[in-house]
Write an enzyme that holds these catalytic residues in place. Structure first.
Site, PDB file in Angstrom:
ATOM      1  N   LYS A 121       0.828  -1.199   0.000  1.00 34.78           N
ATOM      2  CA  LYS A 121       0.000   0.000   0.000  1.00 34.78           C
ATOM      3  C   LYS A 121       0.860   1.247   0.000  1.00 34.78           C
ATOM      4  O   LYS A 121       0.631   2.188  -0.761  1.00 34.78           O
ATOM      5  CB  LYS A 121      -0.941  -0.017   1.202  1.00 34.78           C
ATOM      6  CG  LYS A 121      -1.884   1.185   1.287  1.00 34.78           C
ATOM      7  CD  LYS A 121      -1.441   2.144   2.365  1.00 34.78           C
ATOM      8  CE  LYS A 121      -2.424   3.289   2.520  1.00 34.78           C
ATOM      9  NZ  LYS A 121      -1.975   4.271   3.530  1.00 34.78           N
ATOM     10  N   ASP A 139      -6.769   1.613   1.183  1.00 33.67           N
ATOM     11  CA  ASP A 139      -6.720   1.896   2.614  1.00 33.67           C
ATOM     12  C   ASP A 139      -8.042   1.478   3.246  1.00 33.67           C
ATOM     13  O   ASP A 139      -8.891   0.846   2.605  1.00 33.67           O
ATOM     14  CB  ASP A 139      -6.398   3.377   2.867  1.00 33.67           C
ATOM     15  CG  ASP A 139      -7.610   4.273   2.675  1.00 33.67           C
ATOM     16  OD1 ASP A 139      -8.564   3.872   1.957  1.00 33.67           O
ATOM     17  OD2 ASP A 139      -7.620   5.385   3.251  1.00 33.67           O
TER      18      ASP A 139
END
Length: 234
Positions: A121, A139
């Site tokens: 991420k 997220d």
């Protein structure tokens, strides 16, 4: 309505609400962005933006960061949480940037993910926002809204990323990532949400969502979902 049709309509709503979304983390270059994103794990962007000015006034390059001790870094970033691990990772990755990459943040997923504290991420955010490489970082907000809108099953972030990349054109990934984050924060919260008044949930929700008070929402939420949400960066 198919998933593809739903994604297209959702994109139109997001473009109307957030035509030019800016990354919420204050930064000046790829290195300061990398540090800010690392600090944002389990921490709000607002808190990160309150902490980084002091950190970057002391060290805004890998060369300067390695001159600080880990305890010095930890003292500055303590308000962001997880400071023991984050301070060690910031110092270690800065050292590796100097040793392996000439002090520059690499424009490469594999090289980024090889740095301490940098997962997929974080690497995706840096690649997208620092270098303009199409990526769809997932997220907490994106993960839960993809499930809420019926665009993904919500089983795990890997599946969510795969599904969203398949539904949205590649040239939209970077802005869709930011748009969904802003939408989740401002208009589609996890709790105390009014789906009937939501510009997207009112027609796109995969299943009926009842408006709840924060207390009721916390009580009704499955324990497994709470654990999953805490494991994701905010």
């Amino acid at each position: 309505m198919t998933r593809a049709e739903k994604a297209k309509r959702i994109g139109e709503v997001l473009d109307a609400l957030y035509p030019m979304p800016a990354i919420p983390l204050a930064h000046e270059d790829p290195y300061t962005l990398l540090i800010a994103v690392l600090l944002s794990a389990q921490c709000t962007d607002l808190r990160v933006n309150q902490v980084t000015p002091l950190l970057f006034s002391r060290a805004r390059t890998p060369q300067a960061m390695v001159k600080l001790t880990v305890p010095e870094i930890r003292a500055i970033i303590r308000p962001c949480g997880l400071s023991p691990a984050k301070s060690k990772n910031i110092h270690a990755l800065s050292k590796l940037l100097l040793e392996r990459h000439g002090g520059r943040v690499p424009r490469d997923f594999e090289a980024l993910e090889a740095l301490p504290g940098v997962g997929h991420k974080t690497a995706s955010v840096v690649m997208a926002q620092a270098f303009g490489v199409p990526a769809f970082p997932v997220d907490t907000h994106i993960h839960r809204l993809a499930e809420r809108f019926g665009l993904s099953s919500g089983r795990n972030v890997v599946e969510t990323e795969r599904d969203l990349k398949a539904l949205f054109p590649e040239n939209e990934w970077i802005r869709r990532h930011l748009q969904i984050i802003y939408f989740g924060r401002e208009r589609c919260p996890a709790r105390a949400h009014d789906p009937a008044g939501c510009p997207i949930c009112s027609w796109a929700a995969a299943k009926r969502i009842r408006s709840r008070s924060p207390r009721a929402g916390a009580a009704a939420r499955p324990a497994r979902s709470r654990r999953r949400d805490r494991s994701l960066p905010r």
